[in-house]
Motif scaffolding. Structure first.
Motif, PDB file in Angstrom:
ATOM      1  N   GLY A  30       0.808  -1.209   0.000  1.00  0.00           N
ATOM      2  CA  GLY A  30       0.000   0.000   0.000  1.00  0.00           C
ATOM      3  C   GLY A  30       0.843   1.260   0.000  1.00  0.00           C
ATOM      4  N   GLU A  31       1.984   1.225   0.698  1.00  0.00           N
ATOM      5  CA  GLU A  31       2.868   2.384   0.710  1.00  0.00           C
ATOM      6  C   GLU A  31       3.486   2.606  -0.671  1.00  0.00           C
ATOM      7  OE1 GLU A  31       4.989   2.874   4.868  1.00  0.00           O
ATOM      8  OE2 GLU A  31       4.923   0.759   4.315  1.00  0.00           O
ATOM      9  N   LEU A  32       3.815   1.505  -1.360  1.00  0.00           N
ATOM     10  CA  LEU A  32       4.347   1.641  -2.714  1.00  0.00           C
ATOM     11  C   LEU A  32       3.300   2.225  -3.660  1.00  0.00           C
ATOM     12  CD1 LEU A  32       6.414  -1.639  -3.068  1.00  0.00           C
ATOM     13  CD2 LEU A  32       7.286   0.670  -3.333  1.00  0.00           C
ATOM     14  N   VAL A  33       2.051   1.787  -3.494  1.00  0.00           N
ATOM     15  CA  VAL A  33       0.978   2.340  -4.325  1.00  0.00           C
ATOM     16  C   VAL A  33       0.829   3.841  -4.070  1.00  0.00           C
ATOM     17  CG1 VAL A  33      -1.498   2.304  -4.803  1.00  0.00           C
ATOM     18  CG2 VAL A  33      -0.267   0.160  -4.494  1.00  0.00           C
ATOM     19  N   GLN A  34       0.896   4.230  -2.807  1.00  0.00           N
ATOM     20  CA  GLN A  34       0.802   5.650  -2.484  1.00  0.00           C
ATOM     21  C   GLN A  34       1.943   6.444  -3.114  1.00  0.00           C
ATOM     22  OE1 GLN A  34       0.433   5.430   1.896  1.00  0.00           O
ATOM     23  NE2 GLN A  34      -1.553   6.404   1.651  1.00  0.00           N
TER      24      GLN A  34
END
Length: 572
Positions: free
Chosen positions: A389-393
């Motif tokens: 999720g952090e990579l997507v953000q």
């Protein structure tokens, strides 16, 4: 496919619940983000809850993996569950709570972490053998709701706290096994969620229910599915004035989920950090942060805490943490133009760039280097790999139509692939280059040309990364078997292309041996990235060695900061 129901709350049930919760929040994330108007209309509650549960689920999976490895080492032919060698309930719920604590994001994520911690405290201390039945689950839900309220400086009704209390009340009235208790808690929470607009003016004005409460109902639905094998129907959520597509509900000016509703504007920054501190110091910290801002939530215990607050003076909030103990994983977010903490006319949306590079980097120094080269960076501190999720953000933050993703770590391959797939569903063209080290990322970034065709750029960057051999010099944390023999805790290890090649006692000697082995196969450029804990003379000695023994080879040195490894080496 129907979920096989669990009869009792044991370690396997914890694992199942975490996995189902993560999938359910993944499906509901955008909907929850869209109704996020309180305490700040920043549209990230669903994402924050997803990241929090993702961290909890990863911690539980790590416990199961460790037990499976132990069983394999003993030559067990049966599964861990069959032999009784699987993790205990205490192991599983403890990992769940700890994972949620260290991975908690935002107001609601931090409160959810405390809810899980409250459950873990009861399930660890009071369960029948290595499992809990309906009565144990009732006690766990009650303690969870109470501990979450205690963690919030100024509880407000109509929020996730109200929903948690209603779930506990309904569970108290239920009789029977875990399935009956879970179903009652879910129904009580769903009814409380539907009533939140009548309790909180910000929700009533926007025509929505509380986003954090919606997330908790989603998690409780996963609990029902854990024990029944069937998920309850979807939560009905009103969207009277919510528009999707990232539009912020800037008209909502409420001050914090943990503060009184009212007043215009609000603090400019959200500050979150993990804190190692004693209980007495944390009590003083609460008082100081409460005076600095609002939305104060401090969760945790046993020396480790997660601190969340909204303030105008972010530096003062961090300094308060330094006085209390050792803060780390500090995140400071500015509530920028167009969210609940700004006024005036809305700024037109920023035009997307055609192409961007997103890179995971292991230290502040490298983050600065990558940023200067035009990349959007995501800092991965030692032992704290980013979640998908952090990579997507980070990909969203790059705000480009085309993104080249550099994970810079072999262990992040699957995480990065999942993030790339998610970003593609949002209409972003993403190419994942499987860089295994930050020095390979540097080589790829050096040949990046945004003006050429996307496919050509990706091929050139992939070729440059693949042509770069990588190594690192680090210190062994424990005794273990390696490809170079047995190492002891404190030994200096030299790893080439991911495998231990050298074991020694002196950093400079190990680094020189590693460099010689790499250059024996040829090379034109040596890249050295020095960590904060490495002796400063190491780079000088290696540069001198290259000048004397490898006349046609150039050397470049960077300071990587707190990157985990003492030294990163790249040879092109």
């Amino acid at each position: 496919m129907a979920q096989v129901p669990q009869r009792f709350f044991d370690a396997l049930a914890v694992r199942t619940w975490c996995g189902l919760s993560l999938r359910a929040l993944g499906r509901a994330r955008e909907e929850i983000d869209a109704i996020n108007v309180y305490p700040v209309a920043d549209g990230d509650t669903g994402t924050n809850l997803y990241l929090t549960v993702e961290s909890a689920a990863a911690a539980v999976e790590a416990v199961f993996a460790a037990h499976e490895l132990d069983a394999g080492a003993r030559g067990a032919s049966e599964s861990p569950r069959e032999t009784g060698d699987g993790p205990s309930l205490a192991d599983a719920v403890g990992a769940m709570a700890h994972g949620a604590l260290i991975g908690a994001r935002g107001n609601s994520g931090t409160i959810l972490a405390q809810l899980l911690r409250g459950m873990a405290q009861v399930l660890t201390a009071r369960c029948d053998g290595d499992r809990a039945e309906g009565s144990g689950l009732r006690r766990a839900l009650r303690h969870a709701a109470a501990s979450a309220r205690q963690a919030v400086a100024h509880p407000v009704e109509g929020t996730v706290l109200t929903v948690a209390s209603a779930a506990a009340d309904a569970a108290d009235r239920a009789e029977g096994d875990c399935a009956e208790v879970a179903r009652a808690a879910y129904e009580g929470a769903r009814a409380a969620l539907a009533a939140t607009p009548g309790q909180l003016p910000a929700l009533e004005r926007a025509g929505v229910v509380d986003a954090g409460g919606h997330g908790l109902v989603t998690v409780l639905a996963a609990l029902v599915e854990t024990f029944t094998g069937r998920a309850p129907g979807p939560v009905a959520v009103p969207h009277a004035r919510v528009e999707r597509g990232g539009e912020r509900l800037a008209e909502e000016r409420s001050t914090g989920e943990c503060a009184e509703d009212g007043g215009e504007g609000g603090p400019a920054f959200e500050v979150i950090y993990l804190l190692e501190a004693e209980d007495a110091a944390v009590a003083r910290l609460r008082q100081r942060l409460d005076a600095l801002g609002d939305s104060l939530v401090v969760v945790g215990g046993d020396g480790l805490w997660n601190v969340h607050v909204h303030v105008d003076d972010a530096g003062a909030a961090v300094e308060a943490g330094i006085e209390a103990g050792r803060p780390y994983r500090i995140r400071i977010t500015h509530f920028g133009h167009g969210d609940a903490h700004t006024a005036g006319t809305e700024r037109p949306p920023r035009e997307r760039a055609q192409r961007a590079v997103v890179a995971v980097v292991p230290g502040e120094g490298l983050a600065g280097l990558y940023t200067e080269a035009g990349a959007t960076t995501l800092l991965a501190r030692p032992g704290e790999p980013p979640a998908s999720g952090e990579l997507v953000q980070a990909v969203r933050r790059a705000h480009a139509r085309e993104v080249v993703l550099l994970p810079n770590d072999a262990e992040l391959r699957h995480t990065a692939a999942a993030a790339a797939e998610q970003a593609r569903t949002e209409g972003i063209r993403v190419a994942l280059i499987p860089t295994r080290s930050a020095v390979q990322g540097i080589a790829a970034l050096a040949v990046h040309e945004p003006e050429r065709r996307f496919d050509e750029d990706v091929v050139a960057m992939t070729s440059a990364a693949g042509a770069t051999r990588h190594a690192e010099v680090t210190v062994a944390e424990r005794q273990s078997w390696t490809t170079a023999g047995i190492c002891q805790a404190g030994d200096v290890l030299g790893l080439i292309d991911g495998d231990v090649a050298v074991i020694g006692a002196d950093v400079s000697q190990v680094a020189a041996t590693v460099l010689d082995r790499m250059l024996s196969a040829g090379g034109e450029l040596v890249t050295l990235v020095l960590g904060d804990e490495a002796p400063r003379a190491v780079a000088d000695r290696l540069e001198a060695r290259v000048r004397e023994a490898y006349l046609a080879v150039d050397t470049v040195v960077y300071r990587g900061g707190r990157q985990g490894a003492l030294l990163l080496v790249g040879v092109e």
